[in-house]
Design a protein around this motif. Structure first.
Motif, mmCIF file in Angstrom:
data_model
loop_
_atom_site.group_PDB
_atom_site.id
_atom_site.type_symbol
_atom_site.label_atom_id
_atom_site.label_comp_id
_atom_site.label_asym_id
_atom_site.label_seq_id
_atom_site.Cartn_x
_atom_site.Cartn_y
_atom_site.Cartn_z
ATOM 1 N N HIS B 48 0.847 -1.189 0.000
ATOM 2 C CA HIS B 48 0.000 0.000 0.000
ATOM 3 C C HIS B 48 0.884 1.240 0.000
ATOM 4 O O HIS B 48 1.858 1.305 0.750
ATOM 5 N N PRO B 49 0.537 2.246 -0.802
ATOM 6 C CA PRO B 49 1.313 3.497 -0.766
ATOM 7 C C PRO B 49 1.309 4.116 0.636
ATOM 8 O O PRO B 49 2.299 4.681 1.068
ATOM 9 N N VAL B 50 0.164 3.988 1.317
ATOM 10 C CA VAL B 50 0.048 4.485 2.692
ATOM 11 C C VAL B 50 -0.525 3.347 3.522
ATOM 12 O O VAL B 50 -1.558 2.779 3.166
ATOM 13 N N GLY B 51 0.124 3.009 4.626
ATOM 14 C CA GLY B 51 -0.400 1.977 5.505
ATOM 15 C C GLY B 51 0.036 0.580 5.110
ATOM 16 O O GLY B 51 0.873 0.371 4.229
ATOM 17 N N GLN B 52 -0.549 -0.407 5.745
ATOM 18 C CA GLN B 52 -0.146 -1.801 5.564
ATOM 19 C C GLN B 52 -1.315 -2.720 5.863
ATOM 20 O O GLN B 52 -2.313 -2.321 6.453
ATOM 21 N N ASP B 53 -1.140 -3.991 5.461
ATOM 22 C CA ASP B 53 -2.127 -4.981 5.902
ATOM 23 C C ASP B 53 -1.870 -5.281 7.374
ATOM 24 O O ASP B 53 -0.886 -4.838 7.943
ATOM 25 N N LYS B 54 -2.736 -6.023 8.000
ATOM 26 C CA LYS B 54 -2.652 -6.322 9.442
ATOM 27 C C LYS B 54 -2.550 -5.029 10.262
ATOM 28 O O LYS B 54 -1.842 -4.969 11.274
ATOM 29 N N TYR B 55 -3.314 -4.012 9.801
ATOM 30 C CA TYR B 55 -3.201 -2.686 10.413
ATOM 31 C C TYR B 55 -3.795 -2.640 11.822
ATOM 32 O O TYR B 55 -3.515 -1.702 12.561
ATOM 33 N N LEU B 56 -4.618 -3.608 12.181
ATOM 34 C CA LEU B 56 -5.190 -3.631 13.529
ATOM 35 C C LEU B 56 -4.492 -4.683 14.397
ATOM 36 O O LEU B 56 -4.156 -4.430 15.556
ATOM 37 N N GLU B 57 -4.238 -5.832 13.850
ATOM 38 C CA GLU B 57 -3.627 -6.920 14.624
ATOM 39 C C GLU B 57 -2.219 -6.546 15.094
ATOM 40 O O GLU B 57 -1.844 -6.804 16.232
ATOM 41 N N THR B 58 -1.452 -5.912 14.221
ATOM 42 C CA THR B 58 -0.061 -5.597 14.574
ATOM 43 C C THR B 58 0.021 -4.674 15.783
ATOM 44 O O THR B 58 0.704 -5.001 16.762
ATOM 45 N N PRO B 59 -0.645 -3.519 15.789
ATOM 46 C CA PRO B 59 -0.540 -2.674 16.985
ATOM 47 C C PRO B 59 -1.194 -3.312 18.206
ATOM 48 O O PRO B 59 -0.719 -3.122 19.327
ATOM 49 N N ALA B 60 -2.250 -4.077 18.018
ATOM 50 C CA ALA B 60 -2.896 -4.720 19.161
ATOM 51 C C ALA B 60 -1.922 -5.679 19.849
ATOM 52 O O ALA B 60 -1.808 -5.694 21.086
#
Lengths: 148, 147
Positions: B48-60
């Motif tokens: 993604h140009p901005v952000g990433q997949d697993k955008y919720l699981e990773t910080p959690a």
């Protein structure tokens, strides 16, 4: 468990799934090839394993190492929804019921997969945008230790 | 056989703590995104140009691993709040950390983020979905939208 691993957790899980009969190594050119980290565009029926964020569960008093459960995701792809869903479900059940101190060998390294804990059910992700192939994912944590 | 002295006192103290810090059924908080493509974007690896997949699981997981989430609950309890308040604050922290990791195209996905008590998830998710759709439509019409 914790400590360094010669191979990545994804490679260990991929070999485990091959050993359990749910797929083949890409080099074998068989059905349901299981890739690591990246998917190949063909064949359409494929599986790949990639690492995700791990969970830490306390530290050993003796040496300070963390008890770490390695995060991973299994992605399943197929042109037919029923076949993809069935394969994903079979993998999920195998991870629940067929993994207890499972020994996995990659080259000259041996690992013990003590247990796999899924963090949810099989997710139906819909279709790939470019190809309309169906995608499913399974997320889990694995306790892996290198034995040799 | 081992004898535990004053076990009844210990059990009473634990029940008193439960009464003090919890209420009714066990509290539960949900953090999520309500756009219908949210799970696809979260689960499927992509550049993604901005952000990433697993955008919720990773910080959690990161916030769980470094003790932040437990710390927020403990802080709430020390201030005399119920566990539910602590969990809500932990959930809001996850949502805040997830924001910059959430892929952005129209801004609708980011705008559809929500944190709430699980019992309220239907209504809150619907509100968040409406907000996300409003952002997407505004973007289509060329308006500048802050997310």
């Amino acid at each position: 468990m914790s400590g360094s691993l010669t191979h990545s957790p994804s490679q260990v899980i991929r070999q485990l799934l091959v050993d359990l009969g749910h797929g083949t190594l890409p080099s074998a050119a068989g059905s349901w090839p299981i890739g690591v980290a990246e998917d190949a565009d063909s064949p359409p029926s494929a599986i790949w394993v990639r690492g995700t964020e791990s969970r830490l569960h306390g530290r050993r008093m003796s040496d300070g190492q963390y008890y770490e459960r390695y995060g991973f995701q299994v992605l399943v792809r197929d042109t037919r929804y029923e076949d993809g869903q069935t394969k994903a479900r079979a993998i999920a059940i195998a991870m629940d019921t067929n993994v207890r101190q499972a020994a996995v060998t990659i080259s000259s390294s041996t690992y013990i997969v003590h247990v796999i804990s899924r963090s949810g059910g099989v997710l139906d992700l819909g279709k790939e945008r470019s190809t309309s192939r169906h995608l499913f994912s399974i997320n889990a944590l694995a306790a892996i230790e290198q034995a040799a | 056989m081992a004898h535990v002295e004053r076990l009844a006192n210990v059990l009473k103290a634990l029940r008193d703590l439960k009464t003090k810090y919890s209420e009714g059924r066990p509290p539960s908080v949900t953090v999520g995104y309500s756009q219908n493509y949210a799970v696809y974007v979260h689960e499927v690896p992509a550049n993604h140009p901005v952000g990433q997949d697993k955008y919720l699981e990773t910080p959690a997981r990161r916030l769980a691993n470094d003790g932040t989430l437990v710390g927020l609950v403990i802080e709430a309890l020390k201030r005399g709040h119920k566990i539910a308040i602590g969990l809500l604050r932990a959930g809001m922290r996850i949502q805040r950390e997830a924001h910059p990791l959430t892929p952005e195209d129209t801004g609708a996905l980011r705008a559809s983020a929500f944190t709430c008590y699980t019992q309220d998830v239907e209504s809150v998710a619907a509100e968040a979905h409406a907000k996300g759709e409003a952002v997407r439509l505004a973007k289509q019409e060329g308006a500048e939208v802050m997310t």
